[in-house]
Design an enzyme around this catalytic site. Structure first.
Site, PDB file in Angstrom:
ATOM      1  N   ASP A 112     -36.037 -18.097 -62.369  1.00 50.82           N
ATOM      2  CA  ASP A 112     -36.712 -16.802 -62.563  1.00 50.82           C
ATOM      3  C   ASP A 112     -37.224 -16.166 -61.270  1.00 50.82           C
ATOM      4  OD1 ASP A 112     -38.881 -18.360 -61.940  1.00 50.82           O
ATOM      5  OD2 ASP A 112     -40.006 -17.955 -63.765  1.00 50.82           O
ATOM      6  N   TYR A 155     -37.828 -17.607 -50.789  1.00 53.40           N
ATOM      7  CA  TYR A 155     -37.812 -19.027 -50.417  1.00 53.40           C
ATOM      8  C   TYR A 155     -37.181 -19.262 -49.056  1.00 53.40           C
ATOM      9  CZ  TYR A 155     -39.476 -20.820 -54.887  1.00 53.40           C
ATOM     10  OH  TYR A 155     -40.244 -21.121 -55.976  1.00 53.40           O
TER      11      TYR A 155
END
Length: 440
Positions: free
Chosen positions: A170, A263
Site C-alpha cells: 500500500d 523507501y
C-alpha cells in the site's frame, strides 16, 4: 449478486479492525457472507476478534463471523485469504531495527539487514498459509500484504509457482494520495499512473488525470520544494513519516524526470537515515507505545461495553486497495492496479525472473502486466543489485546457507562492507534462533 467468504490471516494484527471496517464500508461492491479470522496467537486474536464481533453485530448481522487458531476451520469454504502476518510480532521488529543501528547501518523493517531478517522469518509463515489455502479451499485467491513483500514474493514465485497468490503493497497508494492532493484532485482514483520498480523500490514515470492531462509538471514544482508533504497535510502525521515524505525531494533530485518511492531514501541516503535515527528508540517502539496500545485498549473497551462507540477504531482507507483487488478478481473488472509480479519481459531489458512492481489489469484469471519497455541505466543498476539481494535471501532460506545470507547482507546498498555485514549477521542469527532455519 454473489456474496463472498473471506479469512483474515493475522487476525490479531493491529490493522485487522481497520480492515473489517473497510470491508463493511465496501459491501455494495464486494458483498460478504462470512468473515473469519485466523492467527496462531489465540489470546491476542481474541481481543481484536471480540471487538469486531460487536461491530459486525451492529453494522452487518447477516455476515457470519468466527475466529479460530485451527487452520482447517479457518481455511475451509473461503473465496479469499487476506494475509498480513508478522512472524515474531513487534518485539522482533524492534530487534530488526536496533541490531543494524548498533553497527551504524540503517535499521528498518523492510530495507537492509532488518528487512532481510524479517524476510527470513516471513517466508515459512506465508508458505504455510498458501498451503492451508490450497489444501482446504483450492479455488481461493490469496491477497498477501505481509512484509517484506519483495522477499515474500520472490519466495512464493520460486517455491509455489502455480499458487493463486497476489503480492501487494500500500505504500504507492499512500504516496499517490499525496500526489493527488498536490495536484488539486479529490482522490488518487482521478489519476492514471505509470510506475515500475521492485517493492519499496520504484519510480513513477507518468501521472495523468482521467482526461489525459499531464500532472507531472505541477507535482514536480511542489516536490522540488516540499517533497511529498502536501499543501495542507492531515493532522496527526507522525514526525518520522513527515521526515520521510519531506526527504523525497532529495531522492527525487537524482532523477527529476520521475518521482521516487519514499523507501529509496534508505538506499540512497543511508548515512542521513542513520544520523537521524535513535538507536534506543525506533519505529517499532513508536508503534508499540501508540498504535498497538490504542487499538488493543479500544478493542477491550468495545468488548466490555458491548457497543462500538465505546472505542476509537479507524477505518483503514489505505486498505481499500485490497477490496479493489478482490473486486477485480471476483467480478472480472479489469481494474488497473500496481502489483508485484514476475517480470517476464514487461521491463524488457531486465531479469525476466525478477519480481517487479508494475501496473497490471486485474480480472478473474489474475493480473495481466502492462509493458514498461526499457528502463534507464541508473534504475537498472539499483534494481539489479536489490533483486540479487532478494534472491540470495530466498536461496539462503531454502539451502539454510550462512554464506548466501552473508552475501545478501553484503550486497545490500545500505551496508558499507562485508565485515560489517558479517557482524550484523552474527547478531541477527542469535536474535532469530527461534524463527530462522538453522544456518550452516
Amino acid at each position: 449478486m454473489k456474496k463472498f467468504s473471506v479469512v483474515v490471516a493475522g487476525g490479531g494484527s493491529t490493522f485487522t479492525p481497520g480492515i473489517v471496517l473497510m470491508l463493511l464500508a465496501n459491501q455494495q461492491r464486494f458483498p460478504l457472507r462470512a468473515i473469519k479470522f485466523y492467527d496462531n496467537d489465540g489470546a491476542r486474536q481474541e481481543i481484536v476478534a471480540e471487538a469486531c464481533k460487536v461491530i459486525l453485530k451492529e453494522q452487518a448481522p447477516e455476515i457470519e463471523f468466527s475466529y479460530t487458531t485451527d487452520p482447517k476451520v479457518a481455511f475451509t469454504d473461503v473465496d479469499f485469504v487476506m494475509a498480513h502476518i508478522r512472524v515474531g510480532k513487534y518485539p522482533m521488529r524492534e530487534k530488526d531495527e536496533k541490531i543494524p543501528l548498533r553497527h551504524g547501518v540503517v535499521g528498518q523493517e523492510t530495507c537492509g539487514p532488518g528487512g532481510i531478517a524479517y524476510g527470513m522469518r516471513s517466508i515459512g509463515g506465508v508458505l504455510e498459509i498458501v498451503d492451508y489455502m490450497e489444501k482446504y479451499s483450492p479455488n481461493a485467491w490469496m491477497l498477501n500484504y505481509s512484509n517484506p513483500a519483495a522477499i515474500v514474493a520472490e519466495a512464493t514465485r520460486r517455491l509455489r509457482p502455480h499458487s493463486k497468490i497476489l503480492n501487494i503493497c500500500d505504500m504507492p497508494i499512500g504516496i499517490e494520495g499525496r500526489m493527488a492532493q498536490i495536484a488539486g484532485l479529490k482522490s488518487r482514483k482521478e489519476m492514471r499512473v505509470r510506475y515500475y520498480g521492485l517493492n519499496h523500490f520504484g519510480w513513477w514515470t507518468s501521472i495523468e488525470d482521467l482526461q489525459g492531462n499531464d500532472l507531472m509538471p505541477k507535482i514536480r514544482e511542489h516536490v522540488a520544494k516540499h517533497g511529498y508533504v502536501p499543501p495542507t497535510d492531515e493532522p496527526g502525521v507522525e514526525a518520522s513519516w513527515n521526515d520521510t515524505f519531506a526527504k523525497a525531494k532529495d531522492v527525487w533530485a537524482l532523477d527529476p524526470s520521475t518521482f521516487p518511492n519514499t523507501y529509496l531514501k534508505y538506499y540512497l541516503y543511508p548515512d542521513y537515515v542513520v544520523a537521524h535515527a535513535n538507536p534506543e528508540h525506533t519505529r517499532a517502539n513508536e508503534v508499540m507505545e501508540h498504535r498497538e496500545k490504542h487499538v488493543f485498549s479500544s478493542c477491550a473497551a468495545i468488548t466490555q461495553a458491548g457497543k462500538s462507540s465505546a472505542g476509537e477504531l479507524e477505518i483503514d482507507e489505505h486498505a481499500s486497495y485490497i477490496v479493489d483487488l478482490a473486486t477485480a478478481i471476483a467480478f472480472n473488472t479489469q481494474e488497473r492496479m500496481l502489483l508485484i509480479v514476475p517480470n517476464q519481459g514487461a521491463i524488457n531489458n531486465f531479469d525476466p525472473e525478477a519480481m517487479v512492481e508494475i501496473p497490471c489489469l486485474v480480472g478473474s484469471k489474475g493480473p495481466e502486466p502492462l509493458t514498461v519497455g526499457k528502463i534507464p541505466l541508473f534504475q537498472h543498476g539499483l534494481m539489479s543489485q536489490q533483486v540479487a539481494v532478494e534472491k540470495l535471501v530466498v536461496e539462503a532460506w531454502v539451502e539454510k546457507s550462512y554464506l548466501k545470507l552473508w552475501q545478501a547482507i553484503t550486497l545490500s546498498k545500505t551496508v558499507p562492507s562485508a565485515s560489517v555485514a558479517k557482524a550484523i549477521l552474527d547478531d541477527l542469527v542469535e536474535a532469530n534462533k527461534d524463527y530462522w532455519p538453522e544456518l550452516k
